[in-house]
Enzyme design. Structure first.
Site, PDB file in Angstrom:
ATOM      1  CG  HIS A  42       1.443  -2.346  -3.783  1.00 28.50           C
ATOM      2  ND1 HIS A  42       0.821  -2.328  -2.562  1.00 28.50           N
ATOM      3  CD2 HIS A  42       0.438  -2.451  -4.695  1.00 28.50           C
ATOM      4  CE1 HIS A  42      -0.495  -2.426  -2.736  1.00 28.50           C
ATOM      5  NE2 HIS A  42      -0.763  -2.490  -4.021  1.00 28.50           N
ATOM      6  CD  GLU A  63      -4.472  -4.986  -1.756  1.00 30.97           C
ATOM      7  OE1 GLU A  63      -3.469  -4.343  -1.407  1.00 30.97           O
ATOM      8  OE2 GLU A  63      -5.239  -4.588  -2.638  1.00 30.97           O
ATOM      9  CG  ASN A  91      -2.358   0.615   0.673  1.00 26.21           C
ATOM     10  OD1 ASN A  91      -2.382   1.603  -0.036  1.00 26.21           O
ATOM     11  ND2 ASN A  91      -3.446   0.001   1.084  1.00 26.21           N
ATOM     12  CG  HIS A 133      -2.025  -7.030  -4.815  1.00 26.20           C
ATOM     13  ND1 HIS A 133      -2.825  -6.936  -5.924  1.00 26.20           N
ATOM     14  CD2 HIS A 133      -2.009  -5.791  -4.273  1.00 26.20           C
ATOM     15  CE1 HIS A 133      -3.248  -5.699  -6.064  1.00 26.20           C
ATOM     16  NE2 HIS A 133      -2.769  -4.979  -5.065  1.00 26.20           N
TER      17      HIS A 133
END
Ligand code: GLA
Length: 350
Positions: A108, A315, A82, A178
């Site tokens: 990420h 997630e 994130n 993911h």
């Protein structure tokens, strides 16, 4: 094999990319590659026992290496899954600057996050353990980090993901998986007909760059209320500025945990197949991303184009930008400490 030269991965590492297949006594099949510690297939029965692959992805490693628009299909994302605002955070008085790869923000793990590197792999009982050693300074993060994820497949049709990490300097860590799910089968047109429940009374509203504003907002009376099972598409057309920022659902829900430990966080159900996915986690929050950036241009493993919102991610994680939110659960890992989290994807039918 064709591949770009990556700072974090030596070209010679590409020779050690393998695909590991896990099966159980119900004939469920899970395939995982050590490129990105990526789940490439999850083949599970529907209510009639008919099998389908419910995870989006490619049928060859080049697909993952060269992925246009970087969907992060099935991978582990990190060192920080994130976003981190403007790629900056301060730890123990030192400001760190990370690679920015999402406008002005870090997403990420940066340009060569953990989805773009080759992990060491070893077989364990009913599973595979993957390890990646990230260098001090990689993508701007402090500390040599040793991270492993152990995937096991149980006879209850559950994929157990256990993450462990240590560091030699204070750093931040927030890793997650993911995988994009479509419980009707990958390549089916939409997940808006799936029914979702998220065990959360609050979510983190975001700005236009999808960075949390710092507010924890009640879901009650908003399109973000999934406390009772709800069709994903039901409120998608609402006139809501948060849905506009996310281009749909791409937000972080703070879980209503009763205690520390593994708890049910979300349940996804697809009525026609009867397939159900329970997500259990030790993490405090979950990002529900509704596949808003899929646009029909990516062709998946069975030759079908992945249409807008034809897969969704759940997630489990700490909330985005936590390194800049000292009031939120900490993502700091220090030498001598062990980062340890578990998430389970458990499949069933009803
Ligand atoms: C995440 C983000 C989304 C998007 C996808 C990848 O889950 O929250 O905004 O970047 O990854 O396309």
């Amino acid at each position: 094999m064709t591949c770009g030269i990556a700072p974090a991965t030596e070209v010679s590492d590409f020779d050690s990319i393998n695909l590991y297949t896990l099966t159980n006594q119900n004939n469920m099949v899970v395939k995982i590659t050590n490129y990105g510690a990526t789940i490439t297939s999850i083949i599970v029965p529907d209510r009639n026992g008919d099998m389908a692959d419910v995870a989006l992805g490619y049928d060859n490693v080049e697909g993952y290496i060269n992925a246009a628009n970087r969907p992060y299909f099935g991978s582990v994302v990190g060192r920080y899954g994130n976003r981190i605002a403007r790629g900056k955070f301060t730890l123990d008085g030192t400001e760190y600057t990370l690679a920015t790869n999402d406008g002005e923000n870090h997403l990420h793990g940066g340009q060569m996050g953990f989805d773009k590197v080759v992990w060491e792999a070893e077989r364990v009982d009913n599973g595979v353990k993957m390890t990646y050693r990230a260098r001090d300074g990689e993508e701007g993060y402090p500390g040599n980090l040793t991270l492993s994820v152990t995937y096991t497949l149980t006879n209850e049709n559950a994929i157990v993901m256990h993450y462990e990490a240590t560091t030699d300097k204070p750093t931040v860590v927030n890793v997650t998986n993911h995988t994009y799910f479509n419980l009707a089968g990958e390549g089916e047109p939409t997940i808006n007909d799936h029914i979702l429940r998220i065990d959360a009374s609050k979510f983190t509203p975001v700005d236009a760059g999808l960075i949390p504003t710092g507010e924890l907002r009640d879901v009650a009376g908003t399109p973000f209320d999934f406390r009772e099972p709800k069709l994903i598409g039901r409120d998608l057309q609402s006139n809501d500025s948060q849905l506009q920022h996310g281009l749909g659902y791409d937000h972080n829900w703070v879980l209503d945990r009763e205690k520390a430990g593994l708890e049910l966080a979300a349940t996804l159900h697809e009525a026609k197949s009867g397939r159900v996915l329970d997500v259990l986690t030790t993490e405090p929050a979950i990002q529900f991303y509704g596949g808003n950036f899929l646009d029909g241009n990516l062709i998946g493993k069975s030759g079908k184009a992945y249409q807008h919102r034809s897969g969704l991610c759940l997630e489990t994680q700490h909330s985005p930008d936590s390194p800049n939110r000292p009031e939120w659960p900490s993502t700091t890992l220090r030498p001598g400490e062990k980062y340890e989290t578990t998430t389970v994807y458990r499949f069933g039918v009803k």
